[in-house]
Design a protein around this motif. Structure first.
Motif, mmCIF file in Angstrom:
data_model
loop_
_atom_site.group_PDB
_atom_site.id
_atom_site.type_symbol
_atom_site.label_atom_id
_atom_site.label_comp_id
_atom_site.label_asym_id
_atom_site.label_seq_id
_atom_site.Cartn_x
_atom_site.Cartn_y
_atom_site.Cartn_z
ATOM 1 N N MET A 145 0.851 -1.196 0.000
ATOM 2 C CA MET A 145 0.000 0.000 0.000
ATOM 3 C C MET A 145 0.889 1.249 0.000
ATOM 4 O O MET A 145 1.851 1.326 0.759
ATOM 5 N N SER A 146 0.561 2.206 -0.842
ATOM 6 C CA SER A 146 1.387 3.409 -0.955
ATOM 7 C C SER A 146 1.093 4.368 0.195
ATOM 8 O O SER A 146 0.022 4.337 0.807
ATOM 9 N N ASP A 147 2.062 5.218 0.486
ATOM 10 C CA ASP A 147 1.881 6.243 1.506
ATOM 11 C C ASP A 147 2.780 7.427 1.172
ATOM 12 O O ASP A 147 3.432 7.461 0.118
ATOM 13 N N VAL A 148 2.813 8.409 2.059
ATOM 14 C CA VAL A 148 3.559 9.644 1.785
ATOM 15 C C VAL A 148 5.059 9.401 1.669
ATOM 16 O O VAL A 148 5.772 10.182 1.022
ATOM 17 N N PHE A 149 5.563 8.338 2.256
ATOM 18 C CA PHE A 149 7.002 8.089 2.235
ATOM 19 C C PHE A 149 7.480 7.517 0.905
ATOM 20 O O PHE A 149 8.689 7.449 0.663
ATOM 21 N N ASP A 150 6.558 7.104 0.050
ATOM 22 C CA ASP A 150 6.955 6.591 -1.265
ATOM 23 C C ASP A 150 7.684 7.652 -2.083
ATOM 24 O O ASP A 150 8.465 7.326 -2.981
ATOM 25 N N GLY A 151 7.422 8.923 -1.796
ATOM 26 C CA GLY A 151 8.053 10.006 -2.550
ATOM 27 C C GLY A 151 9.452 10.363 -2.081
ATOM 28 O O GLY A 151 10.081 11.262 -2.638
ATOM 29 N N VAL A 152 9.950 9.672 -1.058
ATOM 30 C CA VAL A 152 11.318 9.922 -0.575
ATOM 31 C C VAL A 152 12.241 9.003 -1.374
ATOM 32 O O VAL A 152 12.670 7.944 -0.914
ATOM 33 N N PHE A 153 12.531 9.415 -2.605
ATOM 34 C CA PHE A 153 13.261 8.569 -3.543
ATOM 35 C C PHE A 153 14.720 8.383 -3.126
ATOM 36 O O PHE A 153 15.361 9.288 -2.599
ATOM 37 N N GLY A 154 15.233 7.192 -3.412
ATOM 38 C CA GLY A 154 16.655 6.934 -3.234
ATOM 39 C C GLY A 154 17.124 6.771 -1.809
ATOM 40 O O GLY A 154 18.319 6.694 -1.556
ATOM 41 N N GLN A 155 16.180 6.707 -0.852
ATOM 42 C CA GLN A 155 16.544 6.598 0.563
ATOM 43 C C GLN A 155 15.717 5.494 1.228
ATOM 44 O O GLN A 155 14.907 5.742 2.118
ATOM 45 N N PRO A 156 15.901 4.235 0.805
ATOM 46 C CA PRO A 156 15.062 3.149 1.338
ATOM 47 C C PRO A 156 15.164 2.970 2.846
ATOM 48 O O PRO A 156 14.153 2.703 3.512
ATOM 49 N N GLN A 157 16.357 3.114 3.411
ATOM 50 C CA GLN A 157 16.503 2.936 4.849
ATOM 51 C C GLN A 157 15.800 4.043 5.623
ATOM 52 O O GLN A 157 15.164 3.785 6.650
ATOM 53 N N VAL A 158 15.894 5.273 5.121
ATOM 54 C CA VAL A 158 15.203 6.389 5.770
ATOM 55 C C VAL A 158 13.695 6.175 5.714
ATOM 56 O O VAL A 158 12.980 6.381 6.704
ATOM 57 N N ARG A 159 13.202 5.764 4.540
ATOM 58 C CA ARG A 159 11.760 5.526 4.393
ATOM 59 C C ARG A 159 11.257 4.528 5.440
ATOM 60 O O ARG A 159 10.252 4.768 6.116
ATOM 61 N N GLU A 160 11.949 3.405 5.563
ATOM 62 C CA GLU A 160 11.490 2.369 6.483
ATOM 63 C C GLU A 160 11.609 2.825 7.937
ATOM 64 O O GLU A 160 10.744 2.515 8.768
ATOM 65 N N PHE A 161 12.660 3.567 8.243
ATOM 66 C CA PHE A 161 12.829 4.071 9.611
ATOM 67 C C PHE A 161 11.688 5.018 9.974
ATOM 68 O O PHE A 161 11.095 4.909 11.066
ATOM 69 N N LEU A 162 11.359 5.952 9.088
ATOM 70 C CA LEU A 162 10.306 6.919 9.387
ATOM 71 C C LEU A 162 8.935 6.235 9.451
ATOM 72 O O LEU A 162 8.108 6.567 10.313
ATOM 73 N N ARG A 163 8.692 5.297 8.535
ATOM 74 C CA ARG A 163 7.429 4.547 8.586
ATOM 75 C C ARG A 163 7.275 3.847 9.946
ATOM 76 O O ARG A 163 6.215 3.895 10.582
#
Length: 380
Positions: free
Chosen positions: A1-19
């Motif tokens: 499911m998509s969310d606002v963090f999908d737009g944080v391109f190129g930073q997979p670890q940051v995305r998962e940490f913030l989620r």
């Protein structure tokens, strides 16, 4: 499911940490996002802001998420240094006072402070108590280039989130996947936006911005035969082109304020007006910065050709003009032209008149690339 963090391109670890922080109800009162320009720190800050305010942890589709994405939510405040050398003490005191006010629409407020590496000792001292213990309804997100460039007293009070540098080739690939652009188009956009994937995607979506880029490159290729009056005319034209999107920003601001004026208190209206003014100032700097990035991208390609590596040219849609410029100057002179473009960007940050900055940049580029081969100078 998509969310606002999908737009944080190129930073997979940051995305998962913030989620995980949001879903686990472990959002800190203060963050320090560190990373180079183009690493999507700002996009991540707004994504986190949306997730904090959204009832569904940043679903990306509700009105709250959409307003934050459009930079229109009154409870998400963005600040950048207002002084020539960084944040002013008075500016920081105003931010501190603002944190004590109640949110306008949401249950919480998010403050995004850009370039906190330009937060000096005095200004930082005015901020430390609030940074350590902000009001319960406030989240602070600070953005800086490197951890080492930020005062230790600031770093120690924040949860530090490092962002990695995204190589241009990888950034272009991400852009291709998310926009449907060709690799050639994506590479041009990335170079024209100082490596920022978010800004490059916006550039590709905007016909007006792409037309503006084309005109900037036309002006650069015309400098060989331009006299002084031509250069001044070019500078005025490019400034108008760079600032054209501000008219649309002003219209949206005015419409939003008019729409909400009936139920907002006078103090809230003043807050929004102040925020709108800051947004326009930040947008102006961003647009002039993009002009400088387009110029640097073209000059970089000229340097590649002059250095015997034409296969590294990115702006392939103007290769002929690039080759002609490379034939007129050696590498040191091209580097001098690149320096002029970089200095223009720095001068803008120090509140020098944008038109003066562009004038000086074009004159210096013309002199560096063509020198005495330029036409006779017109009297000014």
């Amino acid at each position: 499911m998509s969310d606002v963090f999908d737009g944080v391109f190129g930073q997979p670890q940051v995305r998962e940490f913030l989620r995980a922080s949001v879903s686990g109800d472990r959002v800190s009162h203060a963050y320090l996002f560190t990373g180079p320009a183009g690493s999507n720190k700002t996009a991540a800050a707004y994504a986190l802001a949306a997730a904090v305010l959204c009832e569904h942890d940043g679903c990306g589709t509700c009105e709250v998420c959409q307003r934050v994405e459009r930079r229109k939510h009154p409870d998400v405040r963005y600040f950048a240094p207002e002084g020539a050398a960084g944040y002013l003490v008075e500016q920081v005191r105003e931010i501190v006072a603002d944190t004590a006010l109640a949110p306008i629409q949401a249950q919480r407020k998010v403050y995004i402070l850009d370039r906190v590496d330009l937060l000096g000792v005095q200004a930082a001292n005015a901020f430390l108590k609030t940074l350590e213990e902000p009001p319960a309804d406030v989240v602070l997100i600070l953005l800086g280039r490197t951890r080492e460039a930020v005062l230790p007293t600031i770093v120690s009070r924040c949860q530090v989130v490092p962002f990695r540098h995204i190589p241009p080739q990888e950034a272009a690939g991400i852009l291709v996947q998310n926009t449907g652009a060709t690799m050639e188009q994506a590479s041009i956009a990335i170079q024209s936006c100082d490596g920022s994937i978010t800004k490059a995607a916006a550039l590709l979506r905007s016909r007006d911005r792409m037309v503006f880029r084309a005109r900037v490159l036309e002006v650069l290729s015309s400098l060989r035969n331009a006299d002084d009056l031509d250069v001044l005319r070019y500078a005025a034209e490019l400034l108008d082109g760079a600032k054209a999107p501000l008219d649309a920003v002003r219209r949206v601001q005015e419409e939003a304020l008019e729409e909400n004026a009936d139920f907002l208190a006078n103090s809230a209206v003043r807050q929004i007006e102040a925020r709108n003014k800051r947004e326009l100032s930040a947008k102006t700097l961003e647009l002039i910065g993009q002009l400088a990035a387009i110029v640097r991208s073209w000059l970089r390609d000229v340097l590649m050709v002059a250095s015997g590596t034409p296969e590294l040219v990115v702006n392939v849609d103007c290769r002929t003009a690039i080759e002609q410029a490379a034939a007129s100057a050696d590498a040191p002179r091209i580097v001098a032209a690149l320096t002029a473009a970089e200095e223009m960007k720095d001068a803008i940050a120090y509140n020098v008149s944008p038109e003066t900055c562009i004038d000086v940049m074009l004159f210096e580029i013309r002199e560096a690339l063509y020198g005495s081969s330029c036409p006779n100078r017109a009297a000014i």
